[in-house]
Write an enzyme that holds these catalytic residues in place. Structure first.
Site, PDB file in Angstrom:
ATOM      1  N   GLY A 126       0.799  -1.219   0.000  1.00  0.00           N
ATOM      2  CA  GLY A 126       0.000   0.000   0.000  1.00  0.00           C
ATOM      3  C   GLY A 126       0.834   1.272   0.000  1.00  0.00           C
ATOM      4  O   GLY A 126       2.062   1.252   0.091  1.00  0.00           O
ATOM      5  N   HIS A 127       0.140   2.408  -0.081  1.00  0.00           N
ATOM      6  CA  HIS A 127       0.819   3.690  -0.193  1.00  0.00           C
ATOM      7  C   HIS A 127       1.578   4.036   1.093  1.00  0.00           C
ATOM      8  O   HIS A 127       1.152   3.731   2.199  1.00  0.00           O
ATOM      9  CB  HIS A 127      -0.136   4.815  -0.585  1.00  0.00           C
ATOM     10  CG  HIS A 127      -1.310   5.003   0.321  1.00  0.00           C
ATOM     11  ND1 HIS A 127      -2.386   5.775  -0.018  1.00  0.00           N
ATOM     12  CD2 HIS A 127      -1.600   4.516   1.546  1.00  0.00           C
ATOM     13  CE1 HIS A 127      -3.270   5.777   0.954  1.00  0.00           C
ATOM     14  NE2 HIS A 127      -2.810   5.016   1.923  1.00  0.00           N
ATOM     15  N   ASN A 128       2.734   4.662   0.909  1.00  0.00           N
ATOM     16  CA  ASN A 128       3.594   5.145   1.995  1.00  0.00           C
ATOM     17  C   ASN A 128       4.136   4.026   2.886  1.00  0.00           C
ATOM     18  O   ASN A 128       4.609   4.276   3.997  1.00  0.00           O
ATOM     19  CB  ASN A 128       2.879   6.191   2.854  1.00  0.00           C
ATOM     20  CG  ASN A 128       2.636   7.478   2.100  1.00  0.00           C
ATOM     21  OD1 ASN A 128       1.554   7.668   1.524  1.00  0.00           O
ATOM     22  ND2 ASN A 128       3.619   8.362   2.089  1.00  0.00           N
ATOM     23  N   SER A 142       1.084   2.978   5.002  1.00  0.00           N
ATOM     24  CA  SER A 142       1.889   3.635   6.038  1.00  0.00           C
ATOM     25  C   SER A 142       2.487   2.685   7.073  1.00  0.00           C
ATOM     26  O   SER A 142       3.020   3.137   8.087  1.00  0.00           O
ATOM     27  CB  SER A 142       1.077   4.729   6.756  1.00  0.00           C
ATOM     28  OG  SER A 142       0.674   5.728   5.838  1.00  0.00           O
TER      29      SER A 142
END
Length: 343
Positions: free
Chosen positions: A242-244, A262
């Protein structure tokens, strides 16, 4: 590559036992090896294949003592598996050395893209404006390289991969077929009517050197900043990052795992297949997680082994699993005791 057993032995530090001039054309598994092949024996379970092999040469350890006559030349080495790795690397490098700068006439390389020396671009591949590809990198057929993407030296990008705008890949990386790097992260903001408004994803993905990414794996771009895959990470097929997210040096993750946004996974972790991580977690260095576990809390202590969903100490999980299988028996015993107590 065709080479004598003697010449190859010199390259890999082996001692020849048998015909030193037999010619070797390539590697093969011991159960499939034919004329001209070199194979290896490290697991005793495969020893029976040795005595009937048609291979030209076989890698064995210095300590190995055959029970029957071996038709092939033996190359004795200190560590068979490590030598096999070196051998395959030799053949891979030989193939790469024969590759000159070659751009298919069916590829699209837009103005402003920069290609290093000995870069190979396959059929129906698109290299967008502002992309930079380092020397010796091979981009195979039907790959899309987005605007301002940077790819380092000596990488291999397999057919169908998609590397989207602004993403960065280091040196010596392997990206397998149908990988998507830099798709939008899963970011939405619900309003009062339960409609979800998209949050723009304006970051990128940064992949450091010596990373391998398996087929159909997806790595989402950051909302802001970078999704970060550190040096030496190995990702299996069908993984969602996923993102970050940040994944630390030399961590390996098996197939069908998912990491929500994250979450930060430390260095030297080993993650089994189908492990799921909730978002915004911190996972300590050296964490080992059993397949199909679910991680929903921070792991602060280093070098732990975990299992279960929710994941907890591996040894405790084993004990609990044993007790779980005994629950029907224990239930019957408790019922009998309750009946006796009621009399």
């Amino acid at each position: 590559m065709q080479i004598s057993a003697a010449a190859l032995a010199q390259m890999i530090g082996a001692v020849v036992e048998g015909d030193a001039e037999v010619l070797i054309t390539g590697p093969a598994r011991i159960e499939e090896a034919g004329k001209g092949h070199i194979t290896f024996l490290a697991n005793p379970a495969y020893e029976h294949h040795l005595y009937g092999t048609e291979a030209a040469a076989v890698l064995v350890s210095h300590e190995f003592r055959p029970k029957e006559q071996v038709p092939a030349t033996l190359l004795r080495v200190e560590n068979v598996y490590e030598t096999v790795r070196s051998l395959l690397e030799i053949y891979q490098q030989d193939e790469a050395a024969r590759t000159v700068r070659q751009i298919s006439q069916h590829a699209s390389v837009e103005d402003g893209a920069q290609l290093g020396e000995k870069v190979r671009i396959g059929k129906f591949t698109v290299i967008s404006k502002g992309a930079r590809i380092g020397a010796g990198t091979v981009v195979l057929d039907q790959v899309f390289i987005g605007p301002n993407v940077r790819i380092g030296e000596n990488c291999t990008i397999y057919p169908g991969a998609r590397i989207l705008r602004g993403c960065v890949i280091g040196n010596d990386c392997i990206v397998h077929s149908n990988v998507v790097i830099g798709a939008d992260g899963f970011g939405f903001l619900p309003d009062g009517d339960n409609h979800y408004r998209k949050i723009p994803q304006v970051g990128n993905v940064v992949i450091e050197d010596d990373v391998e990414i398996g087929a159909n794996t997806t790595i989402d771009r950051a909302t802001m900043g970078s999704t970060l895959i550190r040096r030496g990470v190995k990702l299996d097929n069908l993984i969602q990052i996923g993102h970050n997210v940040e994944i630390g040096n030399n961590t390996v993750i098996a197939a069908q795992a998912g990491v929500a946004g994250s979450t930060k996974i430390g260095a030297n972790c080993r993650i089994g297949g189908q492990v799921g991580f909730a978002g915004h977690l911190t996972i300590a260095d050296g964490t080992n997680i059993q397949a199909q576990s679910g991680v929903a809390r921070h792991i602060r202590e280093t070098d732990q082994s975990l299992a279960g969903s929710p994941a907890y100490n591996y040894r405790d999980w084993i004990k609990s699993s044993i007790l779980f299988t005994r629950l029907p028996e224990l239930y019957k015993r408790i019922a009998r005791l309750e009946n006796q107590a009621d009399r």
